[in-house]
Design a protein around this motif. Structure first.
Motif, mmCIF file in Angstrom:
data_model
loop_
_atom_site.group_PDB
_atom_site.id
_atom_site.type_symbol
_atom_site.label_atom_id
_atom_site.label_comp_id
_atom_site.label_asym_id
_atom_site.label_seq_id
_atom_site.Cartn_x
_atom_site.Cartn_y
_atom_site.Cartn_z
ATOM 1 N N PHE A 217 0.915 -1.463 0.141
ATOM 2 C CA PHE A 217 -0.398 -0.093 -0.057
ATOM 3 C C PHE A 217 0.676 1.363 -0.224
ATOM 4 C CE2 PHE A 217 -1.955 -2.694 1.930
ATOM 5 C CZ PHE A 217 -3.669 -3.267 1.237
ATOM 6 N N ASN A 218 0.406 1.989 -0.712
ATOM 7 C CA ASN A 218 1.405 2.984 -1.785
ATOM 8 C C ASN A 218 0.850 4.350 -0.635
ATOM 9 O OD1 ASN A 218 4.246 2.789 -1.154
ATOM 10 N ND2 ASN A 218 3.960 2.418 -2.815
ATOM 11 N N PRO A 219 0.111 5.163 -0.169
ATOM 12 C CA PRO A 219 -0.431 6.375 -0.181
ATOM 13 C C PRO A 219 0.001 7.427 -0.709
ATOM 14 C CG PRO A 219 -0.457 5.049 2.031
ATOM 15 C CD PRO A 219 0.610 4.965 1.604
ATOM 16 N N ARG A 220 0.703 7.872 -0.830
ATOM 17 C CA ARG A 220 1.300 8.883 -1.040
ATOM 18 C C ARG A 220 0.948 8.790 -2.706
ATOM 19 N NH1 ARG A 220 7.708 11.744 -1.441
ATOM 20 N NH2 ARG A 220 6.414 14.152 -1.956
ATOM 21 N N GLU A 221 0.163 10.194 -2.864
ATOM 22 C CA GLU A 221 0.024 9.738 -4.308
ATOM 23 C C GLU A 221 1.117 10.199 -5.312
ATOM 24 O OE1 GLU A 221 -3.771 11.877 -7.478
ATOM 25 O OE2 GLU A 221 -3.261 12.375 -5.036
ATOM 26 N N GLN A 222 1.690 11.481 -5.214
ATOM 27 C CA GLN A 222 2.912 11.990 -6.299
ATOM 28 C C GLN A 222 3.778 11.611 -5.809
ATOM 29 O OE1 GLN A 222 0.955 15.292 -8.671
ATOM 30 N NE2 GLN A 222 -0.880 14.183 -9.593
ATOM 31 N N ASN A 223 5.340 12.155 -6.265
ATOM 32 C CA ASN A 223 6.377 12.071 -5.858
ATOM 33 C C ASN A 223 7.150 13.180 -5.945
ATOM 34 O OD1 ASN A 223 7.271 11.207 -7.848
ATOM 35 N ND2 ASN A 223 8.447 9.510 -7.133
ATOM 36 N N GLY A 224 6.132 13.872 -7.273
ATOM 37 C CA GLY A 224 7.266 15.437 -7.294
ATOM 38 C C GLY A 224 7.950 15.231 -8.684
ATOM 39 N N VAL A 225 8.323 14.369 -8.759
ATOM 40 C CA VAL A 225 9.651 13.955 -9.699
ATOM 41 C C VAL A 225 9.392 14.318 -11.135
ATOM 42 C CG1 VAL A 225 11.534 12.744 -10.579
ATOM 43 C CG2 VAL A 225 11.013 12.779 -8.403
ATOM 44 N N SER A 226 9.644 15.009 -11.713
ATOM 45 C CA SER A 226 8.936 15.283 -13.353
ATOM 46 C C SER A 226 9.232 14.744 -13.845
ATOM 47 C CB SER A 226 9.835 16.580 -13.790
ATOM 48 O OG SER A 226 9.991 17.191 -15.712
ATOM 49 N N THR A 227 8.840 14.061 -15.189
ATOM 50 C CA THR A 227 8.725 13.039 -16.326
ATOM 51 C C THR A 227 9.020 14.024 -17.276
ATOM 52 O OG1 THR A 227 6.044 13.721 -16.884
ATOM 53 C CG2 THR A 227 6.693 11.803 -15.658
ATOM 54 N N ALA A 228 10.130 14.820 -17.086
ATOM 55 C CA ALA A 228 10.245 15.494 -18.351
ATOM 56 C C ALA A 228 11.054 15.735 -18.768
ATOM 57 C CB ALA A 228 9.942 16.764 -18.297
ATOM 58 N N THR A 242 0.404 13.765 -15.737
ATOM 59 C CA THR A 242 1.391 13.016 -15.918
ATOM 60 C C THR A 242 2.409 13.684 -16.131
ATOM 61 O OG1 THR A 242 1.186 12.850 -18.359
ATOM 62 C CG2 THR A 242 -0.022 10.772 -16.621
ATOM 63 N N ALA A 243 2.823 14.824 -15.616
ATOM 64 C CA ALA A 243 3.983 15.743 -15.610
ATOM 65 C C ALA A 243 4.928 15.307 -14.696
ATOM 66 C CB ALA A 243 3.156 17.483 -15.250
ATOM 67 N N VAL A 244 4.074 14.808 -13.402
ATOM 68 C CA VAL A 244 5.644 14.055 -12.516
ATOM 69 C C VAL A 244 4.884 13.084 -12.421
ATOM 70 C CG1 VAL A 244 5.306 16.518 -10.280
ATOM 71 C CG2 VAL A 244 3.196 14.369 -10.410
ATOM 72 N N MET A 245 5.876 11.765 -11.592
ATOM 73 C CA MET A 245 5.642 10.331 -10.886
ATOM 74 C C MET A 245 4.828 10.310 -10.302
ATOM 75 S SD MET A 245 9.653 9.068 -11.418
ATOM 76 C CE MET A 245 10.633 9.993 -12.705
ATOM 77 N N SER A 246 3.445 9.183 -9.997
ATOM 78 C CA SER A 246 2.596 8.558 -9.751
ATOM 79 C C SER A 246 4.165 7.793 -8.063
ATOM 80 C CB SER A 246 1.802 7.917 -10.116
ATOM 81 O OG SER A 246 2.428 6.642 -10.214
ATOM 82 N N VAL A 247 2.713 7.122 -7.233
ATOM 83 C CA VAL A 247 3.565 6.556 -5.933
ATOM 84 C C VAL A 247 3.082 5.140 -6.349
ATOM 85 C CG1 VAL A 247 4.493 6.235 -3.749
ATOM 86 C CG2 VAL A 247 4.653 8.438 -4.661
ATOM 87 N N PRO A 248 2.773 4.450 -6.583
ATOM 88 C CA PRO A 248 1.682 3.304 -6.762
ATOM 89 C C PRO A 248 1.284 2.403 -5.930
ATOM 90 C CG PRO A 248 3.011 3.190 -8.647
ATOM 91 C CD PRO A 248 3.977 3.905 -7.959
ATOM 92 N N ASP A 249 0.211 1.622 -5.789
ATOM 93 C CA ASP A 249 1.004 0.269 -5.158
ATOM 94 C C ASP A 249 1.022 -0.626 -6.404
ATOM 95 O OD1 ASP A 249 -1.042 1.630 -3.137
ATOM 96 O OD2 ASP A 249 -2.352 0.125 -3.682
ATOM 97 N N GLN A 250 1.826 -2.714 -5.601
ATOM 98 C CA GLN A 250 2.023 -3.124 -6.281
ATOM 99 C C GLN A 250 1.525 -3.848 -5.253
ATOM 100 O OE1 GLN A 250 5.133 -1.512 -7.277
ATOM 101 N NE2 GLN A 250 6.483 -2.021 -5.095
#
Length: 357
Positions: A217-228, A242-250
């Motif tokens: 479980f990864n409650p954080r939604e985004q980590n703020g790192v640019s995808t550009a 999609t400008a920044v990376m998500s923090v997905p479950d797995q």
């Protein structure tokens, strides 16, 4: 003694191609639930090369024909330490060390470039996300001699560098420093918690079955790192999140059987590794490549008095790059179905050892 403890380090920080699946099963030997107090050190190494692109379950074979495929190489060394408190309770810590390489055209000179130097590589190396976990056998091992179920709860810390940067080569005179692709980042940037269930049943001295379930479980939604990749974020990326990376479950599920011959155990099973499009807790926006891999997993293990050696080679049966949360938003907004692609490996190689002291 060693077989049971191997349940305790099945999940570690890893990836599966462009789909950043960071959990995996290494080995599942025929276990004995009667464990001695003491320490156990585990070391495992995993390698894979991903290069086959999929949209849904359909392979994009033209990527190989046109040489525009993205290739990821990953080498992972997992170091785990297990402390057995008694025959029911155990504690474990896992420290992964990752070395990743990514080769592509589109991130550098571009897929349409005719330059022989258009294909370039980015790299990442370092410690990944460290995990601590506590485990308990749910049934009394003294009474449940044929089988048992083990539950585990863990905490995953964002110790891996999720902002790792390298240079993107645009032409002979221009290099841009920026965050590497999500698939080769050393961590996801989230503090998460894990749940596990591991079980086995011995039908005889030689034949047994096993199963395991793991969810991060990864409650954080985004980590703020640019995808550009060091460039300018596109208007489309901003619009669809999609400008920044998500923090997905797995999650991962494994089922299989073992056949033991003295010190040698032969295993065969199935496993499913998945990054879902939506998280169970928290939001799901940000860039991610959701998808899953179903693999057949043959394996061998050999047990000495205090040492166990193992090798498994999961071979992909089905690869599916599913529609992401952002894909669905874009489909709804434009009325045109959108589904991105991802690269997957044909197989991975896992080898390792476990030592009880």
């Amino acid at each position: 003694m060693l077989g049971t403890a191997l349940f305790l380090w099945q999940q570690s920080v890893k990836a599966q191609g462009c789909v950043a699946i960071r959990s995996t099963g290494t080995v599942c030997m025929k276990p004995q639930a009667e464990m001695e107090k003491g320490w156990q050190m585990n070391m495992s190494y995993r390698y894979f090369r991903s290069f086959r692109h999929f949209v849904g379950t359909e392979e994009q074979k033209e990527r190989l024909e046109k040489h525009t495929e993205v290739i990821n190489w990953q080498h992972t060394l997992d170091l785990s330490l297990v402390r057995t408190l008694n025959n029911r309770w155990s504690l474990a810590v896992n420290v992964p060390v990752l070395a990743n390489t990514r080769s592509s055209l589109y991130e550098h000179g571009g897929n349409n470039s005719k330059s022989p130097d258009a294909r370039q590589k980015t790299h990442s190396f370092g410690i990944g996300d460290i995990r601590f976990a506590v485990y308990r056998w749910l049934l009394n091992p003294a009474r449940s001699t044929k089988g048992n179920i083990q539950a585990g709860l863990g905490l995953k810390l964002p110790t891996g560098d999720y902002r790792f940067q390298d240079y993107f080569v645009k032409n002979d005179s221009t290099k841009i420093l920026g965050p590497v692709d999500q698939s080769i980042q050393l961590g996801d940037g989230g503090t998460g918690f894990t749940t596990e269930l591991n079980g086995y049943y011995n039908f005889s001295k030689r034949f047994s079955v096993y199963g395991s379930f793991y969810y991060l479980f990864n409650p954080r939604e985004q980590n703020g790192v640019s995808t550009a990749r060091g460039g300018t974020v596109s208007a489309s990326a901003i619009q669809y999140g999609t400008a920044v990376m998500s923090v997905p479950d797995q999650y991962m599920v494994r089922l299989g059987a073992n056949y033991s011959m003295e010190h040698l155990t032969v295993s065969a099973g199935l496993r499913r590794e998945c990054v879902p499009a939506k998280d169970l807790i928290g939001g799901s926006s940000g860039f991610r490549r959701p998808g899953y891999v179903v693999s057949v997993e043959p394996g061998l293990s050999y047990r000495f008095e205090h040492l166990a050696l193992f090798a498994t080679v999961p071979v992909a049966l089905k690869r599916d790059r599913t529609q992401s949360y952002a894909d669905k938003l874009q489909t709804q907004a434009t009325g045109v179905y959108r589904q991105g692609d991802a690269a997957f490996a044909d197989y991975s190689v896992n080898i390792g050892m476990s030592f009880h002291f």
